[in-house]
Design a protein around this motif. Structure first.
Motif, PDB file in Angstrom:
ATOM      1  N   SER A 168     143.679  67.452  54.186  1.00  0.00           N
ATOM      2  CA  SER A 168     144.808  66.679  54.707  1.00  0.00           C
ATOM      3  C   SER A 168     144.311  65.522  55.570  1.00  0.00           C
ATOM      4  O   SER A 168     144.863  64.421  55.524  1.00  0.00           O
ATOM      5  CB  SER A 168     145.749  67.584  55.514  1.00  0.00           C
ATOM      6  N   PHE A 169     143.255  65.771  56.359  1.00  0.00           N
ATOM      7  CA  PHE A 169     142.662  64.682  57.143  1.00  0.00           C
ATOM      8  C   PHE A 169     141.983  63.672  56.219  1.00  0.00           C
ATOM      9  O   PHE A 169     142.069  62.463  56.427  1.00  0.00           O
ATOM     10  CB  PHE A 169     141.644  65.243  58.141  1.00  0.00           C
ATOM     11  N   ALA A 170     141.283  64.172  55.197  1.00  0.00           N
ATOM     12  CA  ALA A 170     140.554  63.286  54.270  1.00  0.00           C
ATOM     13  C   ALA A 170     141.503  62.337  53.548  1.00  0.00           C
ATOM     14  O   ALA A 170     141.150  61.187  53.274  1.00  0.00           O
ATOM     15  CB  ALA A 170     139.761  64.121  53.266  1.00  0.00           C
ATOM     16  N   ILE A 171     142.712  62.812  53.235  1.00  0.00           N
ATOM     17  CA  ILE A 171     143.710  61.956  52.582  1.00  0.00           C
ATOM     18  C   ILE A 171     144.018  60.744  53.462  1.00  0.00           C
ATOM     19  O   ILE A 171     144.269  59.645  52.977  1.00  0.00           O
ATOM     20  CB  ILE A 171     144.994  62.767  52.275  1.00  0.00           C
ATOM     21  N   SER A 179     147.187  70.449  49.940  1.00  0.00           N
ATOM     22  CA  SER A 179     146.511  69.195  50.294  1.00  0.00           C
ATOM     23  C   SER A 179     145.238  69.016  49.477  1.00  0.00           C
ATOM     24  O   SER A 179     144.855  67.880  49.157  1.00  0.00           O
ATOM     25  CB  SER A 179     146.175  69.155  51.790  1.00  0.00           C
ATOM     26  N   ALA A 180     144.561  70.127  49.156  1.00  0.00           N
ATOM     27  CA  ALA A 180     143.353  70.037  48.332  1.00  0.00           C
ATOM     28  C   ALA A 180     143.706  69.527  46.937  1.00  0.00           C
ATOM     29  O   ALA A 180     142.976  68.709  46.354  1.00  0.00           O
ATOM     30  CB  ALA A 180     142.677  71.403  48.247  1.00  0.00           C
ATOM     31  N   ALA A 181     144.836  69.992  46.389  1.00  0.00           N
ATOM     32  CA  ALA A 181     145.279  69.518  45.072  1.00  0.00           C
ATOM     33  C   ALA A 181     145.691  68.052  45.139  1.00  0.00           C
ATOM     34  O   ALA A 181     145.416  67.273  44.218  1.00  0.00           O
ATOM     35  CB  ALA A 181     146.440  70.373  44.570  1.00  0.00           C
ATOM     36  N   ILE A 182     146.344  67.660  46.234  1.00  0.00           N
ATOM     37  CA  ILE A 182     146.740  66.259  46.406  1.00  0.00           C
ATOM     38  C   ILE A 182     145.503  65.368  46.505  1.00  0.00           C
ATOM     39  O   ILE A 182     145.449  64.282  45.912  1.00  0.00           O
ATOM     40  CB  ILE A 182     147.639  66.092  47.651  1.00  0.00           C
ATOM     41  N   LEU A 183     144.483  65.828  47.238  1.00  0.00           N
ATOM     42  CA  LEU A 183     143.246  65.056  47.378  1.00  0.00           C
ATOM     43  C   LEU A 183     142.573  64.851  46.021  1.00  0.00           C
ATOM     44  O   LEU A 183     141.999  63.792  45.753  1.00  0.00           O
ATOM     45  CB  LEU A 183     142.294  65.759  48.345  1.00  0.00           C
ATOM     46  N   ASN A 184     142.673  65.850  45.164  1.00  0.00           N
ATOM     47  CA  ASN A 184     142.121  65.724  43.804  1.00  0.00           C
ATOM     48  C   ASN A 184     142.865  64.669  42.985  1.00  0.00           C
ATOM     49  O   ASN A 184     142.342  64.177  41.986  1.00  0.00           O
ATOM     50  CB  ASN A 184     142.201  67.064  43.060  1.00  0.00           C
ATOM     51  N   ARG A 185     144.110  64.350  43.422  1.00  0.00           N
ATOM     52  CA  ARG A 185     144.950  63.393  42.688  1.00  0.00           C
ATOM     53  C   ARG A 185     145.341  62.224  43.603  1.00  0.00           C
ATOM     54  O   ARG A 185     146.461  61.743  43.559  1.00  0.00           O
ATOM     55  CB  ARG A 185     146.230  64.093  42.207  1.00  0.00           C
ATOM     56  N   ILE A 186     144.386  61.798  44.415  1.00  0.00           N
ATOM     57  CA  ILE A 186     144.713  60.855  45.483  1.00  0.00           C
ATOM     58  C   ILE A 186     145.296  59.543  44.961  1.00  0.00           C
ATOM     59  O   ILE A 186     146.224  58.993  45.553  1.00  0.00           O
ATOM     60  CB  ILE A 186     143.473  60.596  46.383  1.00  0.00           C
ATOM     61  N   ASP A 187     144.792  59.041  43.843  1.00  0.00           N
ATOM     62  CA  ASP A 187     145.323  57.781  43.305  1.00  0.00           C
ATOM     63  C   ASP A 187     146.771  57.942  42.848  1.00  0.00           C
ATOM     64  O   ASP A 187     147.613  57.073  43.088  1.00  0.00           O
ATOM     65  CB  ASP A 187     144.461  57.286  42.138  1.00  0.00           C
ATOM     66  N   GLU A 188     147.040  59.069  42.198  1.00  0.00           N
ATOM     67  CA  GLU A 188     148.408  59.340  41.740  1.00  0.00           C
ATOM     68  C   GLU A 188     149.335  59.536  42.941  1.00  0.00           C
ATOM     69  O   GLU A 188     150.497  59.098  42.921  1.00  0.00           O
ATOM     70  CB  GLU A 188     148.408  60.585  40.855  1.00  0.00           C
ATOM     71  N   TYR A 189     148.825  60.177  43.981  1.00  0.00           N
ATOM     72  CA  TYR A 189     149.595  60.404  45.206  1.00  0.00           C
ATOM     73  C   TYR A 189     150.006  59.067  45.834  1.00  0.00           C
ATOM     74  O   TYR A 189     151.163  58.874  46.221  1.00  0.00           O
ATOM     75  CB  TYR A 189     148.753  61.221  46.177  1.00  0.00           C
ATOM     76  N   GLU A 249     153.077  69.524  39.825  1.00  0.00           N
ATOM     77  CA  GLU A 249     151.738  69.483  39.228  1.00  0.00           C
ATOM     78  C   GLU A 249     150.699  70.009  40.223  1.00  0.00           C
ATOM     79  O   GLU A 249     149.784  70.755  39.856  1.00  0.00           O
ATOM     80  CB  GLU A 249     151.385  68.053  38.808  1.00  0.00           C
ATOM     81  N   CYS A 250     150.843  69.604  41.486  1.00  0.00           N
ATOM     82  CA  CYS A 250     149.919  70.066  42.536  1.00  0.00           C
ATOM     83  C   CYS A 250     150.071  71.570  42.779  1.00  0.00           C
ATOM     84  O   CYS A 250     149.082  72.278  42.981  1.00  0.00           O
ATOM     85  CB  CYS A 250     150.171  69.299  43.830  1.00  0.00           C
ATOM     86  N   VAL A 251     151.309  72.047  42.759  1.00  0.00           N
ATOM     87  CA  VAL A 251     151.564  73.480  42.939  1.00  0.00           C
ATOM     88  C   VAL A 251     150.920  74.271  41.803  1.00  0.00           C
ATOM     89  O   VAL A 251     150.273  75.298  42.026  1.00  0.00           O
ATOM     90  CB  VAL A 251     153.085  73.754  42.999  1.00  0.00           C
ATOM     91  N   GLU A 252     151.076  73.778  40.574  1.00  0.00           N
ATOM     92  CA  GLU A 252     150.478  74.461  39.425  1.00  0.00           C
ATOM     93  C   GLU A 252     148.953  74.497  39.545  1.00  0.00           C
ATOM     94  O   GLU A 252     148.328  75.549  39.322  1.00  0.00           O
ATOM     95  CB  GLU A 252     150.876  73.754  38.135  1.00  0.00           C
ATOM     96  N   GLU A 253     148.352  73.370  39.906  1.00  0.00           N
ATOM     97  CA  GLU A 253     146.887  73.332  40.055  1.00  0.00           C
ATOM     98  C   GLU A 253     146.418  74.280  41.151  1.00  0.00           C
ATOM     99  O   GLU A 253     145.395  74.957  41.027  1.00  0.00           O
ATOM    100  CB  GLU A 253     146.428  71.906  40.369  1.00  0.00           C
ATOM    101  N   THR A 254     147.174  74.333  42.239  1.00  0.00           N
ATOM    102  CA  THR A 254     146.823  75.212  43.354  1.00  0.00           C
ATOM    103  C   THR A 254     146.841  76.672  42.924  1.00  0.00           C
ATOM    104  O   THR A 254     145.918  77.436  43.220  1.00  0.00           O
ATOM    105  CB  THR A 254     147.801  75.002  44.526  1.00  0.00           C
ATOM    106  N   ILE A 255     147.896  77.062  42.203  1.00  0.00           N
ATOM    107  CA  ILE A 255     148.082  78.467  41.833  1.00  0.00           C
ATOM    108  C   ILE A 255     147.168  78.878  40.677  1.00  0.00           C
ATOM    109  O   ILE A 255     146.596  79.973  40.691  1.00  0.00           O
ATOM    110  CB  ILE A 255     149.559  78.726  41.467  1.00  0.00           C
TER     111      ILE A 255
END
Length: 409
Positions: free
Chosen positions: A117-120, A266-276, A325-331
């Motif tokens: 979350s900080f890295a984002i 947040s880890a899933a969001i960081l993996n998709r930072i451009d899309e975010y 999409e982030c929830v699916e990747e997380t789970i």
């Protein structure tokens, strides 16, 4: 129109929405007859639990309040995600797992999510600050969401370097840069007017309660409140991290995440930072041209027109699809991978302890070095950290590591 066709379903919808949005009762008598019709077509958009308005013979199934009511269109993508029952997948994935392993995985994911979350935000804080924010994430869902709770979270996320004005902004704000020569603002997003924040935040919190008390899908509710919060941008700093905290809070509060397992979205969001970034900009880019503003002497913005409705009513479909999409990747990926890694880590630890006599810190370091270097210990690391291990012992350890972790290099 209403007097001409008082029983028309379209007239009644317009009548209800006028009074609901404007907080004004028209000089028209209540309807006495007619079947009830829904305000929102549930085939087209997601609805909340309905409340009958006898005056209009309307079923109010809007997923919000007059002060804050984003809408979400029904798409094949969102409906397929809902049908997957991803929340149930978490439970199935934890069945039969050792309780201590689940606890340790949750602790690791907590720190991972906090750092992500900080890295984002482009920040890489000391471990203590990341752990403190991780601790706050771990307590999400326990307290009711209020302005005071949000201000407490801002205090935690900012850390020791407190802002001059903590809490709700008393000045305008924007996200963007300044012109190199003139220092004029170059906004990508203009935050809600400071004078509108009390009304907007009350609306957001009231809508949060309405959705949590209904059968609304938890991921849709999380997207509504979390993205609504970050679009309003009520604080001078800390909005992004609190926005992602709210996802945790609502998913936990509505029972989507269970059994003490941290949900590292947040880890899933960081993996998709451009899309975010694109998802955030898709909201801002449509509204920036609707905000009339001028630069101030202190290189901020002064908003010249009424903008409150831009932050109350908007389409949230893209943001929901992204969050799902982030929830699916997380789970389906992040949590299972961490559980799997720790299981293999324990097996490798047991092998080393049975084979050699090393302190726990050395065992941990050895496994991490092997993991970083595709199952091999580099010559340099061996000389600096493990010069007392023989070639035969190292060969056996590397062979065991590759056997346990089965990495496809």
């Amino acid at each position: 129109m209403i007097k001409k066709e008082p029983t028309s379903q379209y007239s009644r919808r317009v009548w209800f929405l006028y009074e609901w949005l404007m907080d004004e009762v028209l000089d028209i008598p209540d309807l006495k007859t007619g079947t009830y019709v829904e305000i929102v077509n549930p085939k087209l958009q997601f609805t909340s639990s309905s409340i009958n308005s006898t005056r209009h013979r309307i079923k109010n199934n809007l997923p919000g309040t007059p002060a804050f009511c984003p809408m979400i269109s029904k798409t094949d993508k969102i409906e397929s995600f809902i049908a997957k029952d991803l929340s149930g997948s978490i439970e199935k994935g934890l069945d039969g797992r050792d309780k201590d392993l689940i606890r340790r995985t949750a602790a690791f994911l907590l720190l991972k999510d906090s750092k992500a979350s900080f890295a984002i935000e482009g920040e890489y804080p000391p471990n203590l600050r990341a752990r403190n924010w991780g601790k706050a994430i771990g307590q999400s869902g326990k307290k009711e969401l209020t302005i005071e709770e949000l201000e407490r979270l801002q205090d935690v996320v900012i850390g020791t370097k407190k802002l001059k004005n903590m809490g709700l902004r008393t000045q305008e704000g924007f996200i963007g840069e300044h012109d190199r020569d003139t220092f004029s603002p170059l906004p990508d997003h203009i935050s809600a007017k400071s004078k509108d924040l009390p009304s907007l935040m009350k609306g957001l919190l009231d809508t949060n309660k309405l959705l949590q008390d209904s059968s609304y899908d938890p991921v849709l509710a999380a997207a509504t409140i979390a993205f609504g919060f970050v679009f309003i941008h009520p604080f001078s700093d800390g909005n992004g991290r609190i926005h992602r905290y709210l996802i945790h809070h609502i998913l936990t509060r509505m029972g989507h995440t269970k059994r003490g397992m941290i949900f590292p979205v947040s880890a899933a969001i960081l993996n998709r930072i451009d899309e975010y970034q694109s998802i955030l900009e898709s909201y801002s880019s449509q509204r920036i041209e609707l905000v009339e503003w001028e630069p101030t002497a202190d290189h901020n913005v002064r908003i010249l027109n009424d903008t409150i409705d831009l932050y109350r009513y908007f389409d949230l479909t893209k943001q929901v699809e992204f969050l799902y999409e982030c929830v699916e990747e997380t789970i389906e990926k992040i949590i299972p991978e961490e559980l799997d890694y720790l299981e293999k880590y324990d097996r490798m630890t047991k092998f080393i302890n049975n084979y050699l006599s090393l302190p726990d810190t050395k065992v941990d370091l050895l496994i991490k070095l092997l993991n970083q270097n595709k199952g091999r210990l580099s010559k340099n690391k061996r000389q600096n950290e493990f010069d007392d291990i023989t070639d035969e012992e190292l060969s056996a350890i590397e062979e065991s590591f590759q056997s346990i972790f089965e990495k496809k290099q």
